[in-house]
Design a protein around this motif. Structure first.
Motif, short mmCIF file in Angstrom:
data_model
loop_
_atom_site.label_atom_id
_atom_site.label_comp_id
_atom_site.label_asym_id
_atom_site.label_seq_id
_atom_site.Cartn_x
_atom_site.Cartn_y
_atom_site.Cartn_z
N PRO A 125 0.82 -1.22 0.00
CA PRO A 125 0.00 0.00 0.00
C PRO A 125 0.86 1.27 0.00
O PRO A 125 1.99 1.25 0.45
CB PRO A 125 -0.81 -0.10 1.30
CG PRO A 125 -0.57 -1.44 1.87
CD PRO A 125 0.62 -2.04 1.21
N TRP A 126 0.28 2.37 -0.46
CA TRP A 126 0.97 3.65 -0.52
C TRP A 126 0.83 4.46 0.77
O TRP A 126 1.30 5.60 0.87
CB TRP A 126 0.40 4.48 -1.67
CG TRP A 126 0.66 3.96 -3.03
CD1 TRP A 126 1.03 2.69 -3.40
CD2 TRP A 126 0.57 4.72 -4.26
NE1 TRP A 126 1.17 2.62 -4.77
CE2 TRP A 126 0.89 3.84 -5.32
CE3 TRP A 126 0.24 6.04 -4.56
CZ2 TRP A 126 0.90 4.25 -6.65
CZ3 TRP A 126 0.24 6.45 -5.88
CH2 TRP A 126 0.59 5.56 -6.92
N THR A 127 0.15 3.89 1.74
CA THR A 127 -0.34 4.64 2.91
C THR A 127 0.73 5.43 3.66
O THR A 127 0.54 6.62 3.95
CB THR A 127 -1.06 3.66 3.86
OG1 THR A 127 -2.18 3.13 3.15
CG2 THR A 127 -1.51 4.32 5.14
N PRO B 125 -2.04 1.78 -5.64
CA PRO B 125 -2.60 1.80 -4.27
C PRO B 125 -3.67 0.74 -4.06
O PRO B 125 -4.29 0.30 -5.02
CB PRO B 125 -3.21 3.20 -4.16
CG PRO B 125 -2.83 3.97 -5.37
CD PRO B 125 -2.29 3.03 -6.38
N TRP B 126 -3.90 0.39 -2.82
CA TRP B 126 -4.88 -0.64 -2.46
C TRP B 126 -6.27 -0.04 -2.22
O TRP B 126 -7.21 -0.75 -1.83
CB TRP B 126 -4.45 -1.35 -1.17
CG TRP B 126 -3.22 -2.19 -1.28
CD1 TRP B 126 -2.25 -2.15 -2.25
CD2 TRP B 126 -2.83 -3.22 -0.37
NE1 TRP B 126 -1.28 -3.08 -1.99
CE2 TRP B 126 -1.60 -3.76 -0.84
CE3 TRP B 126 -3.38 -3.74 0.81
CZ2 TRP B 126 -0.92 -4.79 -0.18
CZ3 TRP B 126 -2.70 -4.76 1.47
CH2 TRP B 126 -1.50 -5.28 0.98
N THR B 127 -6.39 1.24 -2.40
CA THR B 127 -7.55 2.01 -1.94
C THR B 127 -8.91 1.48 -2.41
O THR B 127 -9.82 1.29 -1.60
CB THR B 127 -7.37 3.48 -2.35
OG1 THR B 127 -6.21 3.97 -1.67
CG2 THR B 127 -8.56 4.32 -1.99
MG LIG Z 1 -3.62 3.05 0.17
#
Ligand SMILES: [Mg+2]
Ligand SMILES: [Mg+2]
Ligand SMILES: [Mg+2]
Lengths: 229, 229
Positions: A125-127, B125-127
Motif C-alpha cells: 500500500p501507498w499509505t 494503491p490498495w484504496t
Molecule cells: Mg492506500
C-alpha cells in the motif's frame, strides 16, 4: 426568487464546508494525472484515475512547519488543486458531479518517494509514504463561485525562491467531474471530503531548512518552512 | 479515591469513543498479520506491519446488507479484531501504546481481491479494493475493561452456516501495541480511529445471496446478508 433561493442555498453549502480541514473524514488523491508528467516520464496515459487515500491527520495549516519524518530519506513536493465536496454522492454521473462540489483549495500532496518506490516495487500500500503527519498542507476554503473554471488555473511552486513547478489545471488528464464520478462508483463522497487532483511536472525532493511557496492563479498562495523531526 | 477517579476517567473515555463508527476519521488496516496465513501461503514473515487505509464511509452496521460493487468480480471476507483509539498519540512506545486504547470491536475487512491482485502487480494503491462502501462491517463498541487480554480472543467466520475461518488473536505477528507504536511513528492516532489487526487463515470469496456470520469469543457476534449492487 428562484435565483435568490439558489444563491442562499449555495451560501449555506459553502459555510458548511469552509472548515473541511477540521470536519472532513477523507482525502482522496489521484496520482499521475497531468499530461506533462506522463510525457516527461514517457509512461502510458492512465486509463482510469489512480486513486489513493490520505488520512485527515495529515492536514497542515499555514503558520505551522512541514515536519519531515526521521524514518524517510526522500520527501517530494507536489502542488495541487484541491476540490471540496459539499454534498453526499454515490454513483454520480460526470454530468451531475460538479453539483456536489462546494469549493476548492490550494494544496500540497507531500510524498515520501523513498517509501513509495519500495512499496510500489513490493506491491504494498501507498499509505505510509502518502499519509504521514503534515503531508497535506492546505489553503483556506475557496468558495465554488469564486472559481469561474477549475480547469484553467495556473499552479506554481518555488523552493527557496526558485521556481520548481509551473503548470495549469488545463493539463489534467482526468478532470474534476471525471474523478468525482469515478471515485463515487466505489465509495460515497461526503461533505468536507477533499480530492487532490494530481500535480504538474517538476515534483522533486526537498529538505529540512527549505522554504516552500506555492500559488494557484489569483486565488491562493501558501508558504511553509520545512523542519526535521 | 484514586481508584474511583481512574474508573471514572475510564468510563468517560469509553463513552467518548462508543460512537467510533460515527465520529472516527480513519481506519488503519494491517495486512498479512497472522502466522497461520504466512505458513499457509509459504511467504516470508513481514518485518514490519503492512499498513493500509480504509475510509470511514466504508463502515457498515448490523441490520444493513453488505453490497458487492458491480465493478468487482471477487470480494473476500476477512474476520478481524478491531482496536479503538481513545486518546491522541504520536511516536508512542510499545510500552505506552495500550494506554491509548479505549476499546475494541469485531470487524470484517472485506477486500476486492480482483482489484487488489491487479493493483499489487502494477504497484498501485490498495484504496479501491479495500475502501468500497460496506467493506467495513463492525460490531458495537466493546469497552477496554471487558477484554482481559486482546491476544487470546478466538475468531470465527461462517458462510451460509459453514465454518470458513477459525483462528485466535494469539497468532497475531504484530500485537496490538506493536501496531499502534509503529503506525504512530508516521501518523497521529486520534480518538475514534479504528485499527484492523489482520485476519486468520481461510479468507476467501463470497457472493450475492450469501449469509456471513462471525464471532469473537463471548464478546460479539455479527450476521450480514450479502446483496449485489
Ligand atoms: Mg492506500
Ligand atoms: Mg499528488
Ligand atoms: Mg484484513
Amino acid at each position: 426568487m428562484v435565483r435568490l433561493t439558489a444563491r442562499f442555498l449555495m451560501a449555506v453549502r459553502n459555510q458548511d464546508t469552509a472548515n473541511f480541514m477540521r470536519d472532513g473524514k477523507k482525502i482522496v488523491g489521484v496520482a499521475l494525472n497531468y499530461m506533462d508528467v506522463v510525457k516527461a516520464r514517457n509512461v502510458p496515459v492512465p486509463k482510469e484515475p489512480l486513486v489513493f487515500l490520505k488520512p485527515t491527520s495529515s492536514y497542515l495549516r499555514e503558520g505551522h512547519p512541514i515536519i519531515l519524518p526521521k524514518v524517510f530519506s526522500k520527501v517530494a513536493y507536489e502542488v495541487e488543486l484541491g476540490v471540496v465536496i459539499g454534498t453526499r454522492c454515490k454513483n454520480v454521473s460526470k454530468q451531475d458531479a460538479m453539483k456536489h462540489v462546494s469549493g476548492y483549495c490550494l494544496a500540497l500532496d507531500l510524498t515520501a518517494q523513498c517509501n513509495l518506490t519500495a512499496a510500489r516495487a513490493a506491491g504494498q500500500p501507498w499509505t505510509l509514504g502518502k499519509g504521514f503527519d503534515t503531508s497535506t498542507p492546505v489553503s483556506k476554503f475557496i468558495p465554488f463561485d469564486d472559481v469561474e473554471d477549475p480547469h484553467t488555473l495556473p499552479l506554481w511552486l518555488k523552493v527557496n525562491g526558485e521556481v520548481k513547478q509551473k503548470g495549469c489545471t488545463a493539463d489534467l488528464i482526468f478532470k474534476v467531474p471525471d474523478i468525482i464520478s469515478y471515485v463515487s462508483k466505489f465509495m460515497t463522497l461526503e461533505p468536507n471530503d477533499l480530492i487532490l487532483t494530481g500535480t504538474p511536472n517538476g515534483s522533486d525532493a526537498f529538505k529540512a531548512g527549505d522554504e516552500i511557496e506555492c500559488g494557484m492563479g489569483e486565488l491562493a498562495t501558501l508558504k511553509f518552512q520545512v523542519c526535521g523531526e
